[in-house]
Design a protein around this motif. Structure first.
Motif, PDB file in Angstrom:
ATOM      1  N   VAL A  13       1.122  -1.224  -0.082  1.00  0.00           N
ATOM      2  CA  VAL A  13      -0.043   0.200   0.188  1.00  0.00           C
ATOM      3  C   VAL A  13       0.868   1.180  -0.053  1.00  0.00           C
ATOM      4  CG1 VAL A  13      -1.953   1.239   1.065  1.00  0.00           C
ATOM      5  CG2 VAL A  13      -1.781  -1.395   1.305  1.00  0.00           C
ATOM      6  N   LEU A  14       1.298   1.736  -1.304  1.00  0.00           N
ATOM      7  CA  LEU A  14       2.311   2.726  -1.300  1.00  0.00           C
ATOM      8  C   LEU A  14       2.025   4.016  -0.608  1.00  0.00           C
ATOM      9  CD1 LEU A  14       3.952   2.253  -4.947  1.00  0.00           C
ATOM     10  CD2 LEU A  14       4.558   1.234  -2.651  1.00  0.00           C
ATOM     11  N   PRO A  15       0.645   4.589  -0.773  1.00  0.00           N
ATOM     12  CA  PRO A  15       0.244   5.844  -0.170  1.00  0.00           C
ATOM     13  C   PRO A  15       0.717   5.759   1.503  1.00  0.00           C
ATOM     14  CG  PRO A  15      -1.024   5.337  -1.487  1.00  0.00           C
ATOM     15  CD  PRO A  15      -0.462   4.034  -1.445  1.00  0.00           C
ATOM     16  N   GLN A  16       0.909   4.768   2.035  1.00  0.00           N
ATOM     17  CA  GLN A  16       1.188   4.762   3.572  1.00  0.00           C
ATOM     18  C   GLN A  16       2.655   4.859   3.634  1.00  0.00           C
ATOM     19  OE1 GLN A  16      -2.182   1.617   5.026  1.00  0.00           O
ATOM     20  NE2 GLN A  16      -0.395   0.900   4.431  1.00  0.00           N
ATOM     21  N   HIS A  17       3.644   5.055   2.882  1.00  0.00           N
ATOM     22  CA  HIS A  17       4.814   4.859   3.042  1.00  0.00           C
ATOM     23  C   HIS A  17       5.797   6.072   2.151  1.00  0.00           C
ATOM     24  CE1 HIS A  17       4.095   0.798   5.058  1.00  0.00           C
ATOM     25  NE2 HIS A  17       3.584   0.624   3.586  1.00  0.00           N
ATOM     26  N   GLY A  25      -0.917  -0.959  -4.516  1.00  0.00           N
ATOM     27  CA  GLY A  25      -2.418  -0.406  -4.599  1.00  0.00           C
ATOM     28  C   GLY A  25      -2.629   0.729  -3.479  1.00  0.00           C
ATOM     29  N   VAL A  26      -3.819   1.152  -3.293  1.00  0.00           N
ATOM     30  CA  VAL A  26      -4.258   2.062  -2.296  1.00  0.00           C
ATOM     31  C   VAL A  26      -4.579   1.520  -0.952  1.00  0.00           C
ATOM     32  CG1 VAL A  26      -4.734   3.585  -4.163  1.00  0.00           C
ATOM     33  CG2 VAL A  26      -6.473   2.228  -3.488  1.00  0.00           C
ATOM     34  N   GLY A  27      -4.985   0.133  -1.098  1.00  0.00           N
ATOM     35  CA  GLY A  27      -5.658  -0.290   0.282  1.00  0.00           C
ATOM     36  C   GLY A  27      -7.221   0.237   0.475  1.00  0.00           C
ATOM     37  N   GLY A  28      -7.724  -0.170   1.444  1.00  0.00           N
ATOM     38  CA  GLY A  28      -9.108   0.196   1.877  1.00  0.00           C
ATOM     39  C   GLY A  28      -9.316   0.570   3.273  1.00  0.00           C
ATOM     40  N   ARG A  29      -8.242   0.560   4.014  1.00  0.00           N
ATOM     41  CA  ARG A  29      -8.495   0.405   5.524  1.00  0.00           C
ATOM     42  C   ARG A  29      -8.013   1.723   6.082  1.00  0.00           C
ATOM     43  NH1 ARG A  29      -6.640  -4.602   3.361  1.00  0.00           N
ATOM     44  NH2 ARG A  29      -8.203  -6.105   3.913  1.00  0.00           N
ATOM     45  N   GLY A  82       0.173   7.088  10.302  1.00  0.00           N
ATOM     46  CA  GLY A  82       0.210   8.667  10.213  1.00  0.00           C
ATOM     47  C   GLY A  82       0.351   9.174   8.628  1.00  0.00           C
ATOM     48  N   ALA A  83      -0.476   8.511   7.884  1.00  0.00           N
ATOM     49  CA  ALA A  83      -0.452   8.674   6.543  1.00  0.00           C
ATOM     50  C   ALA A  83      -2.088   9.278   6.148  1.00  0.00           C
ATOM     51  CB  ALA A  83      -0.155   7.537   5.757  1.00  0.00           C
ATOM     52  N   ASP A  84      -2.058  10.045   5.101  1.00  0.00           N
ATOM     53  CA  ASP A  84      -3.019  10.689   4.556  1.00  0.00           C
ATOM     54  C   ASP A  84      -3.921   9.634   3.792  1.00  0.00           C
ATOM     55  OD1 ASP A  84      -5.311  12.456   3.713  1.00  0.00           O
ATOM     56  OD2 ASP A  84      -3.598  13.766   2.492  1.00  0.00           O
ATOM     57  N   PHE A  85      -5.102   9.587   4.209  1.00  0.00           N
ATOM     58  CA  PHE A  85      -6.016   8.546   3.564  1.00  0.00           C
ATOM     59  C   PHE A  85      -6.836   9.327   2.456  1.00  0.00           C
ATOM     60  CE2 PHE A  85     -10.115   6.096   3.577  1.00  0.00           C
ATOM     61  CZ  PHE A  85      -9.667   4.760   3.310  1.00  0.00           C
ATOM     62  N   THR A  86      -6.722  10.637   2.201  1.00  0.00           N
ATOM     63  CA  THR A  86      -7.389  11.158   1.065  1.00  0.00           C
ATOM     64  C   THR A  86      -6.658  11.169  -0.315  1.00  0.00           C
ATOM     65  OG1 THR A  86      -6.341  13.287   1.583  1.00  0.00           O
ATOM     66  CG2 THR A  86      -8.596  12.820   2.751  1.00  0.00           C
ATOM     67  N   ARG A  87      -7.202  11.357  -1.440  1.00  0.00           N
ATOM     68  CA  ARG A  87      -6.731  11.234  -2.712  1.00  0.00           C
ATOM     69  C   ARG A  87      -5.551  10.191  -2.865  1.00  0.00           C
ATOM     70  NH1 ARG A  87      -3.209  14.876  -3.654  1.00  0.00           N
ATOM     71  NH2 ARG A  87      -3.388  15.394  -5.826  1.00  0.00           N
ATOM     72  N   ARG A  88      -6.071   8.852  -2.574  1.00  0.00           N
ATOM     73  CA  ARG A  88      -5.052   7.775  -2.517  1.00  0.00           C
ATOM     74  C   ARG A  88      -4.747   7.352  -3.808  1.00  0.00           C
ATOM     75  NH1 ARG A  88      -9.093   6.596   0.468  1.00  0.00           N
ATOM     76  NH2 ARG A  88     -10.060   4.865  -0.838  1.00  0.00           N
TER      77      ARG A  88
END
Length: 286
Positions: free
Chosen positions: A60-64, A89-93, A101-107
């Motif tokens: 889940v790349l947007p988390q890192h 991917g973007v994940g869904g959780r 501490g990652a931004d869930f918006t605009r994944r």
């Protein structure tokens, strides 16, 4: 992700998978759940296998931060001696994002941007002016192939711009559903002007080799999807069916006819008997 996962499970299963008729050993990422961390687990799998592909399914790349991911990918590819594949991917959780501490918006836009950054880092570009490149270098020039965890039309069209293929999932292992996803991927790649067709991966939850396998499969699925809420999790769990060798063989046949290149079995149990039964099904098809 199955109950009973503990010390020794990773190495035991990885060695058995490498010795069997399987094509890959796969690990996924989830943070707020009692499963082992993906990168460390993949490293252990890479170290004790020699034949199978090592598949991160998925990251889940947007988390890192991408510099760290690039270093982890280089390390894993070296440990696997070039056998690494990466699904992203973007994940869904949302809880996983919050925990990190990652931004869930605009994944989805984040994913597009981070894949571009990651590819540049893996190609040897420094993370900023004046910095050294992130190492170690991958065994595979430019890094491993990247699969997109895209299933819908919009996500698939975005993925066609930067991915080498797709990694999807079918709760029930339904051939028509898998065929629809494969056809969509082929169409999006063609519309994007890609000369090479996409690699197409799918999978489903499976329980084999244990008593009351159907109940074990249902309970695992409902537990894993609990973040959806109990009613929806139970509804989705009711659609699972890969709890016998005969049904699994039918699912694999359907996935092959649908145009799937590889099919991932996600175990609902930790009993190694699962692998014995699954190996018999896979071997009988070759």
């Amino acid at each position: 992700m199955a109950p009973g996962y503990g010390p020794g499970t990773t190495l035991d299963w990885a060695r058995r998978i490498d010795a069997g008729p399987f094509s890959s050993v796969s690990v996924g990422e989830r943070v707020t759940f009692p499963n082992p961390e993906m990168v460390a687990t993949l490293g252990a799998c890479a170290a004790v296998t020699e034949r199978v592909q090592v598949l991160a399914n998925l990251w889940v790349l947007p988390q890192h931060p991408m510099a760290m991911v690039a270093q982890q990918i280089g390390t894993l590819d070296q440990l696997a001696n070039g056998r690494l594949e990466v699904g992203v991917g973007v994940g869904g959780r949302e809880h996983d994002y919050r925990a990190l501490g990652a931004d869930f918006t605009r994944r989805h836009q984040q994913l597009d941007d981070k894949v571009a950054e990651l590819k540049a880092l893996l190609a040897g570009e420094p993370p900023f002016e004046g910095a050294d490149p992130v190492g170690p270098a991958c065994v595979q020039p430019g890094g491993p192939i990247i699969l997109a965890g895209a299933m819908g039309p919009k996500a698939m069209r975005r993925a066609a711009r930067w991915a080498d293929g797709v990694s999807g999932f079918s709760i029930s292992g339904d051939a028509a559903e898998i065929a629809q996803a494969c056809a969509l991927a082929d169409r999006c790649w063609s519309e994007a002007g890609r000369s090479t067709p996409p690699r197409k991966v799918s999978g489903c939850f499976t329980a084999l080799g244990v008593a009351d396998a159907d109940q074990a499969l249902h309970a695992f699925t409902a537990r894993y999807l609990g973040f959806l809420g109990p009613e929806l999790a139970e509804l989705v769990a009711a659609a699972t069916r890969a709890s016998s060798p005969e049904v699994l063989a039918d699912i694999l046949d359907g996935a092959e006819r649908a145009g799937c290149d590889e099919f991932i079995l996600v175990p609902a149990v930790t009993d190694p008997k699962f692998l014995e039964v699954a190996a018999e099904v896979v071997a009988a098809r070759s």
